[in-house]
Design an enzyme around this catalytic site. Sequence first.
Site, PDB file in Angstrom:
ATOM      1  N   LYS A   1       0.815  -1.215   0.000  1.00 36.96           N
ATOM      2  CA  LYS A   1       0.000   0.000   0.000  1.00 36.96           C
ATOM      3  C   LYS A   1       0.850   1.268   0.000  1.00 36.96           C
ATOM      4  CE  LYS A   1      -3.453  -0.657  -0.547  1.00 36.96           C
ATOM      5  NZ  LYS A   1      -3.970  -1.043  -1.890  1.00 36.96           N
TER       6      LYS A   1
ATOM      7  N   HIS B   1       7.123  -7.406  -2.078  1.00 37.23           N
ATOM      8  CA  HIS B   1       6.997  -6.725  -0.778  1.00 37.23           C
ATOM      9  C   HIS B   1       7.930  -7.367   0.249  1.00 37.23           C
ATOM     10  CE1 HIS B   1       3.572  -4.474  -2.118  1.00 37.23           C
ATOM     11  NE2 HIS B   1       2.706  -5.456  -2.062  1.00 37.23           N
TER      12      HIS B   1
ATOM     13  N   SER C   1      -4.718   2.924   4.279  1.00 37.43           N
ATOM     14  CA  SER C   1      -4.945   2.273   2.996  1.00 37.43           C
ATOM     15  C   SER C   1      -4.973   0.757   3.161  1.00 37.43           C
ATOM     16  CB  SER C   1      -3.851   2.682   2.002  1.00 37.43           C
ATOM     17  OG  SER C   1      -4.075   2.104   0.735  1.00 37.43           O
TER      18      SER C   1
END
Length: 284
Positions: A43, A98, A128
């Site tokens: 995010k 990630h 988010s």
Amino acid sequence: MSDYIWFEGIPFPAIDYQKEIIGEIRDKFVIRDEDTIILTYPKSGTNWLIETVCLIQNKGNPECVQSVPIWDRSPWIETKSGYQNLTNKEGPHLMSSHLPFHLFPRSFFRSKAKVIYVIRNPRDVLVSGYFFWCNTNLVKNTDSLTTYFEWFLKGNVPYGSWFVHTRDWLSMRESENFLLLSYEDMKKDTMRTIEKICDFLGKKLEPEELDMVLKYSSFQAMKENKMSNFSLITDDLVTNGLVLMRKGITGDWKNHFTEAQAEAFDKVFQEKMAGFPPGLFPWE
């Protein structure tokens, strides 16, 4: 709702992730000199960056971003499907991840592969993430931002602690093959960011090509592009109508944090991120 799978203290979504594959990726996956990796904490503007890089690679021509799903254009290293995609695909590769520093493929650290790392105000990342993950069946979720706030500060969210992830990866910020960007700067001067990425990747685009990159990587263009907005994701993976492109703004956390939460977050941030030079974090 699915719970997490845990690997070496890091929680991962339970769908399309396997402990064995995450370990194999770290120890055996080969990243080559010509590869490019888009690396973020979840995010932080990942899909926006993927779209931008794909457009740069195609000199602004939107045909690719409008015909190939975003997860096929830049597969996720750590997912089962992404790993298979990359293994079976001829290079050079554009890939996304990630993964925290200590779980990243070890081959990268012996290569000249280029990494673009994007940081974002963790307060906005938190908000988010709450609205994103709670609309999926991918992870353990909660209907309470208060609970998610506590989880985030403890690192009990997908991919673990933002503070550890960011601090560890920022140790590479002086490396020639590492480009550090911020979501806030991307929003403030998108064209300048596009030019920075072009320079880093050694891509020379004409002014009209740069304009096309800017146009087709815009929030509205991506929101309307079914190959980029996650509308292709099947119903069994989402709950209340997942919206990837929710707001695309900075400072939304101010609409959701209480004064006490803001103070608590500031305290943790100052403790966890002490020692970095002034100006590194544009939101502070």
